[in-house]
Design a protein around this motif. Sequence first.
Motif, PDB file in Angstrom:
ATOM      1  N   UNK A 145     -27.485 -77.703  10.472  1.00 30.45           N
ATOM      2  CA  UNK A 145     -28.646 -76.956   9.980  1.00 30.45           C
ATOM      3  C   UNK A 145     -28.565 -75.471  10.316  1.00 30.45           C
ATOM      4  N   UNK A 146     -28.082 -75.153  11.504  1.00 32.65           N
ATOM      5  CA  UNK A 146     -28.097 -73.764  11.951  1.00 32.65           C
ATOM      6  C   UNK A 146     -26.725 -73.091  11.880  1.00 32.65           C
ATOM      7  N   UNK A 147     -25.779 -73.761  11.248  1.00 29.22           N
ATOM      8  CA  UNK A 147     -24.447 -73.188  11.103  1.00 29.22           C
ATOM      9  C   UNK A 147     -24.357 -72.423   9.789  1.00 29.22           C
ATOM     10  N   UNK A 148     -24.156 -71.132   9.879  1.00 31.98           N
ATOM     11  CA  UNK A 148     -24.136 -70.287   8.685  1.00 31.98           C
ATOM     12  C   UNK A 148     -22.722 -70.081   8.129  1.00 31.98           C
ATOM     13  N   UNK A 149     -21.716 -70.658   8.785  1.00 29.37           N
ATOM     14  CA  UNK A 149     -20.345 -70.507   8.310  1.00 29.37           C
ATOM     15  C   UNK A 149     -20.107 -71.343   7.052  1.00 29.37           C
ATOM     16  N   UNK A 150     -19.262 -70.832   6.181  1.00 29.97           N
ATOM     17  CA  UNK A 150     -18.923 -71.585   4.978  1.00 29.97           C
ATOM     18  C   UNK A 150     -18.179 -72.868   5.337  1.00 29.97           C
ATOM     19  N   UNK A 151     -17.286 -72.773   6.304  1.00 30.59           N
ATOM     20  CA  UNK A 151     -16.558 -73.954   6.794  1.00 30.59           C
ATOM     21  C   UNK A 151     -17.162 -74.361   8.126  1.00 30.59           C
ATOM     22  N   UNK A 152     -17.855 -75.478   8.109  1.00 34.76           N
ATOM     23  CA  UNK A 152     -18.548 -75.944   9.306  1.00 34.76           C
ATOM     24  C   UNK A 152     -17.692 -76.989  10.037  1.00 34.76           C
ATOM     25  N   UNK A 153     -17.470 -76.743  11.324  1.00 38.03           N
ATOM     26  CA  UNK A 153     -16.697 -77.669  12.149  1.00 38.03           C
ATOM     27  C   UNK A 153     -17.557 -78.170  13.300  1.00 38.03           C
ATOM     28  N   UNK A 154     -17.554 -79.478  13.492  1.00 34.26           N
ATOM     29  CA  UNK A 154     -18.303 -80.091  14.592  1.00 34.26           C
ATOM     30  C   UNK A 154     -17.320 -80.880  15.449  1.00 34.26           C
ATOM     31  N   UNK A 155     -17.436 -80.713  16.761  1.00 32.55           N
ATOM     32  CA  UNK A 155     -16.513 -81.373  17.685  1.00 32.55           C
ATOM     33  C   UNK A 155     -17.312 -82.293  18.612  1.00 32.55           C
TER      34      UNK A 155
END
Length: 237
Positions: A145-155
């Motif tokens: 929700x709060x990630x403004x990057x075009x490529x979102x990475x979650x670890x």
Amino acid sequence: MLVSQKKHSQEYEALKKEYEDFIYIVSHDLKSPMRAISNITTWIEEDLEEENTASIPENFKLLKNRVGRLENMMNALLELSRVNKLEEEYTTVNLKQFIEEVANVAVGKSTATVVINYGLSQYAIAIAVNKIQKVLTELIENALRFNTNEKKDIFVTIQETELNYEITVADNGPGILKEIEDKIFNIFYTASSKDHVETTGAGLTISKKIMQTINGDLVFNSNEMTTFKMIWPKINL
């Protein structure tokens, strides 16, 4: 005896302050949508009197939005009040499979990449399934929700210590400013305006309380990435 009385007195004062802070935050944050509702209805009345109907549809849209926001905030308060009443039934699950299923559902149709790392001696683990699932889902959805990057990475990292299990969720988003780190677990607090990101700001508050009901915790660390860590004790069935 005196030591015990002093401890109880300190606990009482801490609870009293927590309650007073909670009442202040709730009363302050609930006023905002209520004030907006009052203002918007006044605008609609004025437009009707002046027969200026051009802005009425947009004002009705704003009105519905604020009513919905207020309802969501009230529902969040209700959910928070019921956390201690949630059942704590423990079930043995394959934690690897469990984490992957929760992550897939939380990410949904997003194009985000989820990288999961495991540091476990075994995968069959007894957990409070519903509670762990709810908190982990909240953390992953927040990371999106709060990630403004075009490529979102979650670890996502799962590991264990001698006494606890830990799930860490990090992302490559813009991060949280140092000056607001101590507010992120406050009920209704959001780093971004609710007009830009539609959220009640109650998810982390509820999640932290859920973890505390199973004698665990939810903690925040700010290193190179925004990182939340779920911690709960090992249970043997």
